[in-house]
Design a protein around this motif. Sequence first.
Motif: not given
Length: 96
Positions: A54-63, A66-79
């Motif tokens: 999920s975007f959440w799992a990807i954000a947590r794994r990649e970052y 730390s600040e997972t919600g912010r990274w999920v938001y940025e992934i959503c914006q890029l896709n």
Amino acid sequence: MDLKIQIIMVLMVSMVVAIALEWIKADLEAWGDTVIVFDDDEAERYVIVKENDSFWAIARREYGGSETGRWVYEICQLNPGIDPGRLQIGQKVRVP
């Protein structure tokens, strides 16, 4: 200290350590299976979706969680063309 209390404490500490090790092992296995693709033309970074991602799992794994919600938001914006609820195994997802 009473022997029963010492035994209970040792068992509790053992359980906490076992749970922590399983958690770390699962995170390391997920991280090890991550495929990162770089698009040379535009210097964009992508990951390939794997089972149960999920975007959440990807954000947590990649970052690192730390600040997972912010990274999920940025992934959503890029896709913008990708529905986060319908990720497919093998799909490329752009990450920051």
